[in-house]
Scaffold this active site. Structure first.
Site, short mmCIF file in Angstrom:
data_model
loop_
_atom_site.label_atom_id
_atom_site.label_comp_id
_atom_site.label_asym_id
_atom_site.label_seq_id
_atom_site.Cartn_x
_atom_site.Cartn_y
_atom_site.Cartn_z
N CYS A 12 0.85 -1.19 0.00
CA CYS A 12 0.00 0.00 0.00
C CYS A 12 0.90 1.25 0.00
O CYS A 12 2.12 1.15 0.12
CB CYS A 12 -0.92 0.01 1.23
SG CYS A 12 -0.02 0.12 2.80
N HIS A 36 4.95 -5.48 8.79
CA HIS A 36 4.78 -6.87 9.23
C HIS A 36 5.15 -7.84 8.11
O HIS A 36 4.30 -8.56 7.56
CB HIS A 36 3.33 -7.10 9.69
CG HIS A 36 3.09 -6.64 11.09
ND1 HIS A 36 1.88 -6.17 11.54
CD2 HIS A 36 3.90 -6.59 12.17
CE1 HIS A 36 1.97 -5.84 12.81
NE2 HIS A 36 3.19 -6.09 13.21
N CYS A 92 2.45 5.71 8.80
CA CYS A 92 1.57 5.90 7.65
C CYS A 92 0.60 7.05 7.92
O CYS A 92 0.01 7.14 9.00
CB CYS A 92 0.78 4.61 7.39
SG CYS A 92 -0.46 4.78 6.09
N HIS A 120 -2.46 -4.76 19.01
CA HIS A 120 -1.79 -4.35 17.78
C HIS A 120 -1.07 -3.02 18.00
O HIS A 120 -1.61 -2.12 18.63
CB HIS A 120 -2.82 -4.20 16.65
CG HIS A 120 -2.22 -4.11 15.29
ND1 HIS A 120 -1.67 -2.94 14.81
CD2 HIS A 120 -2.07 -5.04 14.30
CE1 HIS A 120 -1.21 -3.15 13.59
NE2 HIS A 120 -1.44 -4.40 13.25
N GLU A 122 -0.52 -0.50 16.10
CA GLU A 122 -1.26 0.67 15.61
C GLU A 122 -2.28 1.14 16.64
O GLU A 122 -2.38 2.34 16.93
CB GLU A 122 -1.97 0.34 14.30
CG GLU A 122 -2.83 1.49 13.77
CD GLU A 122 -3.71 1.10 12.62
OE1 GLU A 122 -4.85 1.60 12.53
OE2 GLU A 122 -3.27 0.29 11.76
N THR A 161 -6.99 0.69 10.81
CA THR A 161 -6.99 0.96 9.37
C THR A 161 -7.17 -0.28 8.50
O THR A 161 -7.53 -0.16 7.33
CB THR A 161 -5.69 1.66 8.94
OG1 THR A 161 -4.57 0.86 9.35
CG2 THR A 161 -5.60 3.04 9.56
N CYS A 189 -8.39 2.31 5.68
CA CYS A 189 -7.74 2.96 4.53
C CYS A 189 -8.26 2.41 3.21
O CYS A 189 -8.76 1.28 3.12
CB CYS A 189 -6.22 2.83 4.63
SG CYS A 189 -5.57 1.21 4.21
N SER A 217 0.41 -9.93 10.49
CA SER A 217 -0.17 -8.79 9.78
C SER A 217 -1.69 -8.83 9.85
O SER A 217 -2.32 -9.77 9.36
CB SER A 217 0.28 -8.80 8.31
OG SER A 217 -0.50 -7.94 7.54
N SER A 261 1.89 -5.44 3.29
CA SER A 261 3.32 -5.40 3.61
C SER A 261 4.12 -6.44 2.82
O SER A 261 5.28 -6.70 3.13
CB SER A 261 3.53 -5.63 5.11
OG SER A 261 2.95 -4.59 5.87
#
Length: 278
Positions: A12, A36, A92, A120, A122, A161, A189, A217, A261
């Site tokens: 991405c 990841h 990101c 996670h 994030e 995301t 996203c 991931s 990823s």
């Protein structure tokens, strides 16, 4: 046997950006895994001398430290910047958006709901931007919402995301029916939408699906889950070494997709090995 790639797959925007940053800053270190995907992390180490730090105490004076695509907790970033180090933020932009939403909504007196995996990186980073950490709740199911006692009458909700949009809608619908004021932010996203829709489409046609990406991931695991809904013989692998020839016995259509990823060179190795099965 026909082999076909999904119409949208792989790297991405945020991952491409982070990889370019890491390649530009040789002899640097990332704070946590940049992405990841262990194969790509090993390539960066081998070709660009980009090492990996797992905790703040690993950092040495005058180091160049790259912040992972998933971001890190707010206080960790502040601590890094207070040291004698060069900090390059490769978080990101699709992740920094929910960080700012949580910060702003929390300041305005909203209780925060995060649809995501609590462990996670994030989600940990996003949650850290709330003014009141005890008024942020991470959920995966509607049943999780039923157990929460909110401090405020106003609710704001965001999503990790890489989560499924359909599941997020279930949670949002529940909140709207139970609370008078709910602010909903769609922070999943675009690349996640596109890859998930493409995986759904191709898995409906395939009699065997190969999903390539890191086992840790989130977006890759979501792709695998979607493929399993339509194709029972869907397999999640990190690289070509995990392929088993028996998976392709009596199969006519092999679909392939890959997480955000997963680099093209790993995908190509998988395709080449599948083609070698005669």
């Amino acid at each position: 046997m026909k082999i076909e790639l999904a119409s949208s797959y792989g790297f991405c925007f945020g991952v491409k950006r982070a990889i370019k940053i890491a390649e530009k800053h040789t002899s640097s270190a990332t704070m946590g895994p940049l992405i990841h995907n262990e194969d790509e992390i090993n390539r960066l180490k081998k070709d660009f001398n980009v090492s990996l730090y797992s905790k703040l105490s690993d950092v040495k004076p005058n180091d160049t430290v790259i912040i992972r695509t998933h971001g890190i907790p707010k206080n960790d970033l502040k601590a890094l910047r207070s040291q004698n180090t060069k900090v390059i933020n490769a978080t990101c932009p699709f992740v920094t958006t929910p960080q700012q939403i949580v910060k702003n909504m929390s300041k305005e007196g909203y209780s925060i709901i995060i649809f995501g995996d609590e462990d996670h990186p994030e989600v940990k980073g996003v949650k850290s931007y709330a003014v009141d950490q005890d008024d942020v709740f991470t959920v995966l199911e509607v049943s999780d919402l039923e157990k929460i006692t909110f401090k405020n009458k106003k609710i704001a909700t965001i999503a990790q995301t890489t989560k499924k949009k359909e599941k997020y809608l279930e949670l949002v619908n529940y909140l709207i029916l139970k609370h008078k004021e709910v602010r909903v932010f769609n922070t999943i996203c675009d690349a996640t939408f596109e890859n998930q829709d493409a995986a759904r489409d191709i898995s409906k046609k395939a009699d065997v699906m190969i999903v390539i990406g890191g086992k840790s991931s989130s977006n890759t695991k979501q792709l695998h889950s979607i493929c399993l809904e339509n194709c029972h013989d869907s397999y999640l692998i990190e690289n070509e070494q995990e392929l088993q020839e028996s998976w392709f016995n009596n199969k006519e259509f092999c679909g392939i997709t890959a997480g955000a990823s997963t680099p093209d060179w790993v995908i190509q190795k998988v395709i080449d090995k599948i083609k070698s099965y005669k």
